[in-house]
Design a protein around this motif. Structure first.
Motif, short mmCIF file in Angstrom:
data_model
loop_
_atom_site.label_atom_id
_atom_site.label_comp_id
_atom_site.label_asym_id
_atom_site.label_seq_id
_atom_site.Cartn_x
_atom_site.Cartn_y
_atom_site.Cartn_z
N ASP A 133 25.48 8.26 24.63
CA ASP A 133 25.20 6.99 23.96
C ASP A 133 23.74 6.95 23.51
O ASP A 133 22.84 7.38 24.23
N TYR A 134 23.53 6.39 22.32
CA TYR A 134 22.20 6.29 21.72
C TYR A 134 21.95 4.88 21.22
O TYR A 134 22.89 4.13 20.93
N THR A 135 20.68 4.54 21.10
CA THR A 135 20.26 3.26 20.54
C THR A 135 19.30 3.53 19.38
O THR A 135 18.40 4.36 19.50
N MET A 136 19.53 2.85 18.27
CA MET A 136 18.60 2.94 17.13
C MET A 136 17.93 1.57 16.98
O MET A 136 18.60 0.58 16.71
N ALA A 137 16.63 1.53 17.21
CA ALA A 137 15.85 0.31 17.01
C ALA A 137 15.10 0.46 15.69
O ALA A 137 14.61 1.55 15.38
N PHE A 138 15.01 -0.62 14.93
CA PHE A 138 14.29 -0.53 13.65
C PHE A 138 13.52 -1.80 13.37
O PHE A 138 13.84 -2.88 13.86
N GLN A 139 12.46 -1.63 12.58
CA GLN A 139 11.60 -2.75 12.18
C GLN A 139 11.23 -2.55 10.72
O GLN A 139 10.94 -1.43 10.29
N TYR A 140 11.23 -3.65 9.97
CA TYR A 140 10.85 -3.57 8.56
C TYR A 140 10.16 -4.86 8.14
O TYR A 140 10.23 -5.87 8.84
N VAL A 141 9.49 -4.81 6.98
CA VAL A 141 8.82 -5.99 6.45
C VAL A 141 9.66 -6.54 5.30
O VAL A 141 9.91 -5.84 4.31
N SER A 142 10.12 -7.77 5.47
CA SER A 142 10.96 -8.43 4.49
C SER A 142 10.16 -8.72 3.22
O SER A 142 8.93 -8.77 3.24
N ALA A 143 10.86 -8.96 2.12
CA ALA A 143 10.20 -9.27 0.85
C ALA A 143 9.32 -10.50 0.94
O ALA A 143 8.34 -10.63 0.21
N ASP A 144 9.63 -11.42 1.89
CA ASP A 144 8.82 -12.63 2.04
C ASP A 144 7.63 -12.42 2.97
O ASP A 144 6.90 -13.35 3.27
N GLY A 145 7.42 -11.16 3.43
CA GLY A 145 6.26 -10.85 4.25
C GLY A 145 6.49 -10.92 5.74
O GLY A 145 5.61 -10.57 6.52
N HIS A 146 7.66 -11.36 6.17
CA HIS A 146 7.95 -11.44 7.60
C HIS A 146 8.44 -10.09 8.13
O HIS A 146 9.19 -9.38 7.47
N THR A 147 8.00 -9.75 9.34
CA THR A 147 8.45 -8.52 9.99
C THR A 147 9.71 -8.82 10.80
O THR A 147 9.72 -9.75 11.60
N LEU A 148 10.75 -8.05 10.55
CA LEU A 148 12.03 -8.24 11.22
C LEU A 148 12.42 -6.98 11.97
O LEU A 148 12.03 -5.87 11.58
N GLY B 229 0.80 -1.22 0.00
CA GLY B 229 0.00 0.00 0.00
C GLY B 229 0.82 1.27 0.00
O GLY B 229 0.28 2.36 -0.11
N GLY B 230 2.14 1.16 0.15
CA GLY B 230 2.98 2.35 0.11
C GLY B 230 2.81 3.28 1.30
O GLY B 230 3.17 4.45 1.24
N GLU B 231 2.26 2.78 2.40
CA GLU B 231 2.00 3.61 3.58
C GLU B 231 3.06 3.44 4.68
O GLU B 231 3.00 4.10 5.71
N GLY B 232 4.00 2.55 4.49
CA GLY B 232 5.03 2.32 5.50
C GLY B 232 4.52 1.59 6.73
O GLY B 232 5.15 1.66 7.79
N ALA B 233 3.39 0.89 6.63
CA ALA B 233 2.86 0.15 7.78
C ALA B 233 3.81 -0.99 8.11
O ALA B 233 4.26 -1.72 7.24
N GLY B 234 4.14 -1.13 9.38
CA GLY B 234 5.06 -2.17 9.82
C GLY B 234 6.51 -1.74 9.82
O GLY B 234 7.38 -2.52 10.21
N PHE B 235 6.78 -0.50 9.40
CA PHE B 235 8.15 0.01 9.36
C PHE B 235 8.35 1.05 10.45
O PHE B 235 7.46 1.88 10.71
N ALA B 236 9.51 1.03 11.10
CA ALA B 236 9.79 2.02 12.15
C ALA B 236 11.29 2.15 12.37
O ALA B 236 12.04 1.18 12.23
#
Length: 195
Positions: free
Chosen positions: A102-117, A61-68
């Motif tokens: 000190d800083y921490t960068m946490a990230f989440q994305y949706v893999s091409a196979d549909g799994h959220t990592l 959908g191009g909305e970036g849902a599941g990405f952070a």
């Protein structure tokens, strides 16, 4: 027996190869680079924090849902606006940092196979003297919304306005109730006189 088992074994191996080649590949995307990198010391704020993987991410959908992408300092305050842009194998967010530390960068994305990592990385920020520091927020930012104040308290002006509005509503409500009661009494008296 040996002659019969050899063709059966060959047939089984052939079927396994055909079935295996018909199955779709289901490997997860792998992170190939980040800005900043794990353990890096930044001396200035980059334009964007970026995560890049080995193939295009799945942005349905191009909305970036599941990405952070969330960046926090040692005190747990959040930095940035919460907006994430996804394009092909990369996702990014406008960068912002507070004081040195000190800083921490946490990230989440949706893999091409549909799994959220998801994953995290640590980095350090050591700006030049006099560098402007962004204000951190006590809760994760939401894209398109004004970040919460670091104190977590309500702006005094906003509190005063809210109290004034509630006071006005209470006065108007009281007047309406009094008018309704007065009208009811007048109707009741009028009927009593007629009767």
């Amino acid at each position: 027996m040996r002659r019969a088992s050899a063709p059966l074994a060959s047939l089984g191996l052939g079927l396994a190869l055909v079935a295996g080649s018909a199955l779709p590949a289901s490997a997860h995307n792998a992170v190939v680079s980040t800005t900043p990198e794990e353990g890096e010391t930044l001396t200035e704020v980059p334009e964007f924090f970026v995560v890049t993987t080995n193939e295009a991410m799945l942005d349905v959908g191009g909305e970036g849902a599941g990405f952070a992408i969330q960046v926090t300092d040692g005190s747990g305050l959040f930095y940035g606006d919460g907006c994430v842009d996804v394009g092909g194998p990369s996702m990014s967010t406008p960068a912002a940092l507070g004081e040195a530390g000190d800083y921490t960068m946490a990230f989440q994305y949706v893999s091409a196979d549909g799994h959220t990592l998801s994953d995290t990385l640590e980095f350090r920020y050591e700006p030049a003297a006099g560098a402007e520091a962004s204000a951190g927020a006590p809760v994760p930012p939401t894209c398109g919304e004004e970040p919460a104040a670091a104190s977590g308290g309500e702006d005094p002006a906003t509190g005063d306005e809210s109290a004034a509005v509630l006071g006005t509503v209470a006065v108007i409500g009281g007047v309406i109730v009094l008018l309704a009661v007065g009208a009811g009494v007048a109707v009741w008296l009028a009927r009593r006189r007629r009767g």
